[in-house]
Design a protein around this motif. Structure first.
Motif, PDB file in Angstrom:
ATOM      1  N   ILE A   1      35.919  48.221  30.074  1.00 53.36           N
ATOM      2  CA  ILE A   1      36.035  47.247  30.825  1.00 53.36           C
ATOM      3  C   ILE A   1      37.214  46.127  31.387  1.00 53.36           C
ATOM      4  O   ILE A   1      36.961  44.974  30.889  1.00 53.36           O
ATOM      5  N   PHE A   2      38.392  46.403  32.160  1.00 55.09           N
ATOM      6  CA  PHE A   2      38.814  44.804  31.512  1.00 55.09           C
ATOM      7  C   PHE A   2      39.456  44.391  32.919  1.00 55.09           C
ATOM      8  O   PHE A   2      39.681  45.086  34.406  1.00 55.09           O
ATOM      9  N   GLY A   3      39.396  42.927  33.003  1.00 53.77           N
ATOM     10  CA  GLY A   3      39.791  42.167  33.848  1.00 53.77           C
ATOM     11  C   GLY A   3      39.439  43.266  35.781  1.00 53.77           C
ATOM     12  O   GLY A   3      37.670  43.150  35.918  1.00 53.77           O
ATOM     13  N   PRO A   4      40.074  42.751  37.073  1.00 50.87           N
ATOM     14  CA  PRO A   4      39.919  43.602  38.160  1.00 50.87           C
ATOM     15  C   PRO A   4      38.911  44.859  38.409  1.00 50.87           C
ATOM     16  O   PRO A   4      38.834  45.404  39.222  1.00 50.87           O
ATOM     17  N   GLU A   5      39.274  45.278  36.473  1.00 46.90           N
ATOM     18  CA  GLU A   5      38.265  46.841  37.098  1.00 46.90           C
ATOM     19  C   GLU A   5      36.754  46.279  37.253  1.00 46.90           C
ATOM     20  O   GLU A   5      36.066  47.473  37.657  1.00 46.90           O
TER      21      GLU A   5
ATOM     22  N   GLU B   1      50.937  45.391  25.681  1.00 47.86           N
ATOM     23  CA  GLU B   1      50.949  45.349  27.149  1.00 47.86           C
ATOM     24  C   GLU B   1      50.391  43.919  27.755  1.00 47.86           C
ATOM     25  O   GLU B   1      49.579  43.854  26.502  1.00 47.86           O
ATOM     26  N   ASP B   2      50.719  43.981  28.368  1.00 49.09           N
ATOM     27  CA  ASP B   2      50.669  41.932  28.390  1.00 49.09           C
ATOM     28  C   ASP B   2      49.295  42.290  29.601  1.00 49.09           C
ATOM     29  O   ASP B   2      49.104  42.843  31.083  1.00 49.09           O
ATOM     30  N   PRO B   3      48.733  41.117  29.382  1.00 46.35           N
ATOM     31  CA  PRO B   3      46.891  41.213  29.623  1.00 46.35           C
ATOM     32  C   PRO B   3      47.033  40.461  31.497  1.00 46.35           C
ATOM     33  O   PRO B   3      46.703  41.375  32.129  1.00 46.35           O
ATOM     34  N   ALA B   4      47.948  39.759  31.535  1.00 49.95           N
ATOM     35  CA  ALA B   4      48.349  39.115  32.727  1.00 49.95           C
ATOM     36  C   ALA B   4      49.016  39.950  33.783  1.00 49.95           C
ATOM     37  O   ALA B   4      48.077  40.132  35.088  1.00 49.95           O
ATOM     38  N   ALA B   5      49.521  40.682  33.056  1.00 50.85           N
ATOM     39  CA  ALA B   5      50.013  41.632  33.874  1.00 50.85           C
ATOM     40  C   ALA B   5      49.568  42.641  33.981  1.00 50.85           C
ATOM     41  O   ALA B   5      49.622  43.401  35.990  1.00 50.85           O
ATOM     42  N   LYS B   6      48.951  43.262  33.439  1.00 49.96           N
ATOM     43  CA  LYS B   6      47.519  43.766  33.687  1.00 49.96           C
ATOM     44  C   LYS B   6      47.206  44.019  34.910  1.00 49.96           C
ATOM     45  O   LYS B   6      46.599  44.782  35.921  1.00 49.96           O
ATOM     46  N   ALA B   7      46.760  42.212  35.121  1.00 49.83           N
ATOM     47  CA  ALA B   7      45.346  41.693  35.641  1.00 49.83           C
ATOM     48  C   ALA B   7      45.961  41.904  37.412  1.00 49.83           C
ATOM     49  O   ALA B   7      45.570  42.439  37.876  1.00 49.83           O
ATOM     50  N   ARG B   8      47.172  41.548  37.464  1.00 44.59           N
ATOM     51  CA  ARG B   8      47.831  42.134  38.874  1.00 44.59           C
ATOM     52  C   ARG B   8      48.022  42.752  39.224  1.00 44.59           C
ATOM     53  O   ARG B   8      48.394  42.686  39.860  1.00 44.59           O
ATOM     54  N   SER B   9      48.358  43.507  38.479  1.00 42.19           N
ATOM     55  CA  SER B   9      48.339  45.165  38.976  1.00 42.19           C
ATOM     56  C   SER B   9      46.802  45.562  39.693  1.00 42.19           C
ATOM     57  O   SER B   9      46.997  46.532  40.261  1.00 42.19           O
ATOM     58  N   LEU B  10      46.209  45.216  39.179  1.00 42.79           N
ATOM     59  CA  LEU B  10      44.475  45.903  39.240  1.00 42.79           C
ATOM     60  C   LEU B  10      44.355  45.737  40.748  1.00 42.79           C
ATOM     61  O   LEU B  10      43.404  45.826  41.227  1.00 42.79           O
ATOM     62  N   VAL B  11      44.550  44.081  40.557  1.00 43.16           N
ATOM     63  CA  VAL B  11      43.799  43.640  41.869  1.00 43.16           C
ATOM     64  C   VAL B  11      44.011  44.378  43.158  1.00 43.16           C
ATOM     65  O   VAL B  11      43.296  44.131  44.067  1.00 43.16           O
ATOM     66  N   PRO B  12      45.097  44.710  43.723  1.00 43.05           N
ATOM     67  CA  PRO B  12      45.727  45.540  44.983  1.00 43.05           C
ATOM     68  C   PRO B  12      44.590  46.520  44.976  1.00 43.05           C
ATOM     69  O   PRO B  12      43.983  46.677  46.232  1.00 43.05           O
ATOM     70  N   LEU B  13      44.133  47.257  43.810  1.00 45.20           N
ATOM     71  CA  LEU B  13      43.179  48.379  43.708  1.00 45.20           C
ATOM     72  C   LEU B  13      42.303  47.601  43.850  1.00 45.20           C
ATOM     73  O   LEU B  13      41.463  48.472  44.901  1.00 45.20           O
ATOM     74  N   HIS B  14      41.065  47.016  43.331  1.00 45.49           N
ATOM     75  CA  HIS B  14      40.245  46.645  43.667  1.00 45.49           C
ATOM     76  C   HIS B  14      40.133  45.874  45.067  1.00 45.49           C
ATOM     77  O   HIS B  14      38.835  46.562  45.466  1.00 45.49           O
ATOM     78  N   ARG B  15      41.174  44.903  45.726  1.00 50.49           N
ATOM     79  CA  ARG B  15      40.905  44.796  46.550  1.00 50.49           C
ATOM     80  C   ARG B  15      40.615  46.145  47.784  1.00 50.49           C
ATOM     81  O   ARG B  15      40.439  46.136  48.853  1.00 50.49           O
TER      82      ARG B  15
END
Length: 386
Positions: free
Chosen positions: A153-157, A14-28
């Motif tokens: 725990i990854f990126g925007p998590e 799984e692409d880490p950068a794409a995963k991080a982008r998908s998590l940003v709106p959830l965190h926001r």
């Protein structure tokens, strides 16, 4: 608390950068509304529920404070060479640092490539800092300690935005002797280094560390058994946490539940009954004395059935199931005794005499020998309280 299922933050390939982008709106969305979106992983959702973005971080300990903490964490300190041997080179090769923290979440050792350590300093993830969820929000170390299981725990998590470029993979080291964590190990680095194998690695290392502690405890129990006197008659020799080193005449499991107020002298212990407790270096010698004539029993019903054994001024509470409470109440009301058929006739939904005898066997083991058989009857005075 039963550990939750271990789950990596990313799937293989799984692409880490794409995963991080998908998590940003959830965190926001969570940061704006405090509502947790359903796509958020369960372990992260539980962590977000436990804290907020306004948790105050403590100032890191100074050099002396770190030294004091390391001395306090002697058991953890003894494991550091093994942990570094298993993890440090692999962490460095993957662009990660190794962080070892104590049972209260204080970071005590940090090792790894200097570039990642400098980045770690920028977010306060340094020796002497405390990184529980209540200090810095959702993070790998804090979540692993709260969940008592390995966590990634990854990126925007992460709760705080300054940690969104990180991945932290942590596992608590649980000491079997106490059932409590002695500390945690964490591999942390850029979220681009995230891999599910890291979670398996820290989990296996934490289990190995726990195994070393268990083996050391076994040696301590063996030494206690060799050094303690062997009395005549029935006895149980336990360490300070109730783990059994030796016994004679008692059917015990691997561990006894010792009351927090245990003192030298006559007392009543669940599963053993009347004993004389003698303190030893590293534990207790519990000598059986049979049913003490000074003991009495009280059955309380509210809010749930509890048997209270009173002896030598000590009150020992033993929680009962509703069925065991019913049986005990029948025996109190029938001092002359009852056989299994008579008890079955008086119980609601009793089943058969075989099931009644099985329940009585379990109740007798729980109460430590105050129920005699043929017929079943109590051997100490007893009363039912409101």
């Amino acid at each position: 608390m039963r550990p939750h299922r271990m789950e990596a933050a990313l799937a293989a390939f799984e692409d880490p950068a794409a995963k991080a982008r998908s998590l940003v709106p959830l965190h926001r969305a969570w940061a704006d509304t405090a509502a947790i979106p359903s796509p958020v992983r369960a372990v992260v959702a539980r962590s977000w529920q436990r804290q907020s973005l306004k948790n105050p971080a403590l100032s890191p300990l100074g050099t002396q404070g770190i030294t004091d903490r390391r001395e306090r964490a002697a058991v953890l300190t003894s494991l550091v060479p093994m942990l570094e041997d298993r993890l440090l080179q692999l962490a460095a090769d993957a662009g990660n640092e190794l962080v070892i923290s104590d049972d209260e979440g204080y970071v005590l050792w940090v090792a790894g490539p200097s570039p990642i350590r400098r980045r770690s300093e920028d977010i306060g993830f340094v020796a002497g800092a405390r990184w529980r969820e209540t200090d810095v929000g959702t993070n790998g170390l804090g979540a692993a300690m709260a969940e008592r299981t390995p966590v990634q725990i990854f990126g925007p998590e992460h709760a705080r935005e300054e940690q969104h470029t990180w991945v932290c993979t942590s596992a608590p080291i649980i000491e079997e002797r106490t059932g409590e964590p002695v500390g945690a190990i964490t591999l942390s680095g850029s979220y681009r280094t995230a891999h599910p194998h890291t979670l398996a690695l820290v989990s296996a290392t934490a289990r190995e560390a726990a195994g070393l502690l268990a083996a050391r405890h076994d040696r301590e129990l063996h030494a206690l058994a060799l050094s303690a006197p062997t009395p005549a008659g029935r006895y149980v020799l336990v360490d300070a946490q109730g783990w059994v080193a030796a016994s004679e005449g008692f059917g015990t499991g691997a561990r006894l539940r010792l009351p927090g107020n245990l003192v030298a002298g006559a007392c009543w212990l669940p599963g053993l009954g009347a004993v004389v407790a003698e303190p030893l270096s590293g534990g207790w010698l519990l000598r059986g004395t049979g049913v003490a004539s000074t003991a009495s029993l009280e059955l309380r019903w509210s809010p749930a059935p509890v048997a209270v054994i009173v002896q030598a001024g000590l009150r020992t509470e033993i929680r009962l199931s509703p069925r065991h409470g019913e049986i005990l109440a029948l025996l109190i009301a029938s001092p002359g005794g009852l056989d299994a058929h008579q008890i079955m006739e008086r119980l609601s939904h009793a089943g058969t005499p075989v099931t009644v005898r099985a329940e009585l066997s379990r109740l007798r083991a729980k109460l430590g020998g105050i129920i005699e058989s043929r017929p079943y009857r109590l051997s100490i005075p007893a009363a039912i309280l409101p």
